[in-house]
Design an enzyme around this catalytic site. Structure first.
Site, PDB file in Angstrom:
ATOM      1  N   HIS A  54       0.920  -1.063   0.302  1.00  0.00           N
ATOM      2  CA  HIS A  54       0.320   0.247  -0.078  1.00  0.00           C
ATOM      3  C   HIS A  54       1.256   1.483  -0.092  1.00  0.00           C
ATOM      4  CE1 HIS A  54       1.015   0.053   4.285  1.00  0.00           C
ATOM      5  NE2 HIS A  54       0.302   0.467   4.258  1.00  0.00           N
ATOM      6  N   HIS A  70       1.680   4.294   1.653  1.00  0.00           N
ATOM      7  CA  HIS A  70       1.281   4.154   3.063  1.00  0.00           C
ATOM      8  C   HIS A  70       3.220   4.790   3.449  1.00  0.00           C
ATOM      9  CE1 HIS A  70      -1.916   3.960   6.288  1.00  0.00           C
ATOM     10  NE2 HIS A  70      -2.445   5.118   5.547  1.00  0.00           N
ATOM     11  N   ASP A 106       5.421   4.723   4.954  1.00  0.00           N
ATOM     12  CA  ASP A 106       6.884   3.839   5.404  1.00  0.00           C
ATOM     13  C   ASP A 106       7.169   2.599   4.865  1.00  0.00           C
ATOM     14  OD1 ASP A 106       4.066   2.857   5.836  1.00  0.00           O
ATOM     15  OD2 ASP A 106       4.949   1.823   7.763  1.00  0.00           O
ATOM     16  N   HIS A 107       5.989   2.479   3.942  1.00  0.00           N
ATOM     17  CA  HIS A 107       5.762   1.296   2.267  1.00  0.00           C
ATOM     18  C   HIS A 107       7.055   1.289   1.366  1.00  0.00           C
ATOM     19  CE1 HIS A 107       4.038  -1.828   5.445  1.00  0.00           C
ATOM     20  NE2 HIS A 107       3.432  -0.181   5.783  1.00  0.00           N
ATOM     21  N   HIS A 115      -7.163  -2.470   5.410  1.00  0.00           N
ATOM     22  CA  HIS A 115      -6.114  -0.898   6.589  1.00  0.00           C
ATOM     23  C   HIS A 115      -6.854   0.064   6.103  1.00  0.00           C
ATOM     24  CE1 HIS A 115      -2.356  -0.140   7.925  1.00  0.00           C
ATOM     25  NE2 HIS A 115      -2.478   0.559   6.844  1.00  0.00           N
ATOM     26  N   ASP A 166       0.395  -4.549   6.714  1.00  0.00           N
ATOM     27  CA  ASP A 166      -0.684  -3.372   6.999  1.00  0.00           C
ATOM     28  C   ASP A 166      -1.970  -3.795   7.427  1.00  0.00           C
ATOM     29  OD1 ASP A 166       1.469  -2.806   7.539  1.00  0.00           O
ATOM     30  OD2 ASP A 166       0.862  -0.731   7.868  1.00  0.00           O
ATOM     31  N   HIS A 188       7.662  -5.085  11.305  1.00  0.00           N
ATOM     32  CA  HIS A 188       6.853  -3.942  11.324  1.00  0.00           C
ATOM     33  C   HIS A 188       6.105  -3.519  12.664  1.00  0.00           C
ATOM     34  CE1 HIS A 188       3.107  -1.313  10.174  1.00  0.00           C
ATOM     35  NE2 HIS A 188       3.855  -1.382   9.274  1.00  0.00           N
TER      36      HIS A 188
HETATM   37 ZN   LIG Z   1       3.240   0.437   7.868  1.00  0.00          ZN
HETATM   38 ZN   LIG Z   2      -0.661   1.168   6.305  1.00  0.00          ZN
END
Ligand SMILES: [Zn+2]
Ligand SMILES: [Zn+2]
Length: 297
Positions: free
Chosen positions: A60, A62, A64-65, A137, A205, A264
């Site tokens: 996804h 976001h 952090d990914h 999510h 997530d 994570h």
């Molecule tokens: Zn994440």
């Molecule tokens: Zn996320």
């Protein structure tokens, strides 16, 4: 098959944990799952050339990914990457990628192919297939599984009785066809041993959802997020859109998975001891991933 964890942190990195990314090596494939900020540096530390990457699976969008993607692509361009990088991600991936390119000077020096996926098998060759399922999510998010094909191995003890060694006919047997050699009928069911392919599932997530269970079913290895210990989850994860260690372990148990690796983690945890302890109470064969940890599957 080897899986290397490049980053094991959630939203905020810590001294010892980078943002989420991992890479699975199988034959000529380097399948990266997510590419958080700093992933290139982690590849360097792990002595992995970025040109080994063949596929990038995005769970996804976001930060952090995905924040490591532009830098990685620019480095591939500087490294004369000659393959076509296959990028897979949830709905919106193509547009997010184009927007990212427009936000700064971003010469695209490599070939890439973006495919938006949602549910089902989206890649297949003679050796393995990749499947995805939508997760739950707060933005569109998918999880992935890698499934090696079941193979037939030659039962050499049996075939030797017929003087059949290193012969092109063995290839036919491996393809599941009976053969005749020097007048003897040799049947697949006698001359081969079935070898089940490995299944690895990556669930990042999500809240606990039925699709996660479906996708994880009978995994040899389940990699799952465990952002919080369960008691913290209730306090901090207001929308309940992450798995706790307890939930990840329950998922491993109910899905009939053989091994669980957690990743994570929230920056809150200096060590993952508490998370691991909580998960092991439910699913004993659990490990907490560390950055640069390599696992043979
Ligand atoms: Zn994440
Ligand atoms: Zn996320």
């Amino acid at each position: 098959m080897k899986l290397v964890f490049l980053g094991t942190s959630s939203m905020v990195p810590t001294k010892s944990r980078n943002h989420t990314s991992m890479i699975l090596f199988y034959k000529d494939q380097g399948i990266m799952v997510d590419c958080g900020e700093g992933t290139q540096k982690q590849l360097r530390k792990a002595n992995i050339s970025p040109t080994k990457i063949t596929k990038l699976l995005i769970t996804h969008w976001h930060g952090d990914h995905i924040l490591g993607i532009p830098g990685l692509i620019q480095s591939l361009g500087a490294n004369q990457y000659s393959k076509t990088l296959e990028i897979y991600g949830p709905k919106g991936t193509r547009e997010f990628f184009q927007n990212m390119r427009k936000s700064f000077y971003f010469p695209l020096r490599i070939n890439l192919k973006i495919t938006e996926i949602e549910k089902g098998v989206f890649f297949k060759n003679n050796d393995f297939q990749l499947e995805s399922m939508p997760m739950n999510h707060d933005v569109p998010c998918v999880a992935y599984s890698f499934r090696e094909k079941d193979k037939l191995k030659i039962n050499t003890e049996y075939t030797r009785q017929f003087g059949l060694e290193q012969h092109p006919l063995l290839g036919k047997l491996q393809k599941g066809k009976d053969i005749t050699y020097k007048g003897n009928k040799i049947r697949v069911q006698d001359a081969t041993i079935g070898k089940k392919g490995e299944k690895i599932t990556f669930i990042l997530d999500t809240s606990n959802c039925s699709n996660a269970l479906k996708l994880a079913k009978n995994s040899d290895l389940l990699v799952a997020e465990a952002t919080w210990e369960h008691n913290r989850k209730e306090k901090e994860d207001h929308d309940y859109k992450h798995l706790s260690a307890r939930e990840a372990a329950q998922l491993a148990k109910i899905s009939g998975s053989k091994k669980l690796i957690l990743t994570h983690f929230s920056q809150r945890y200096k060590t993952t001891d508490g998370i691991l302890k909580e998960a092991k109470k439910i699913f004993q064969n659990t490990t907490a991933a560390k950055d640069l940890m390599a696992v043979e599957v």
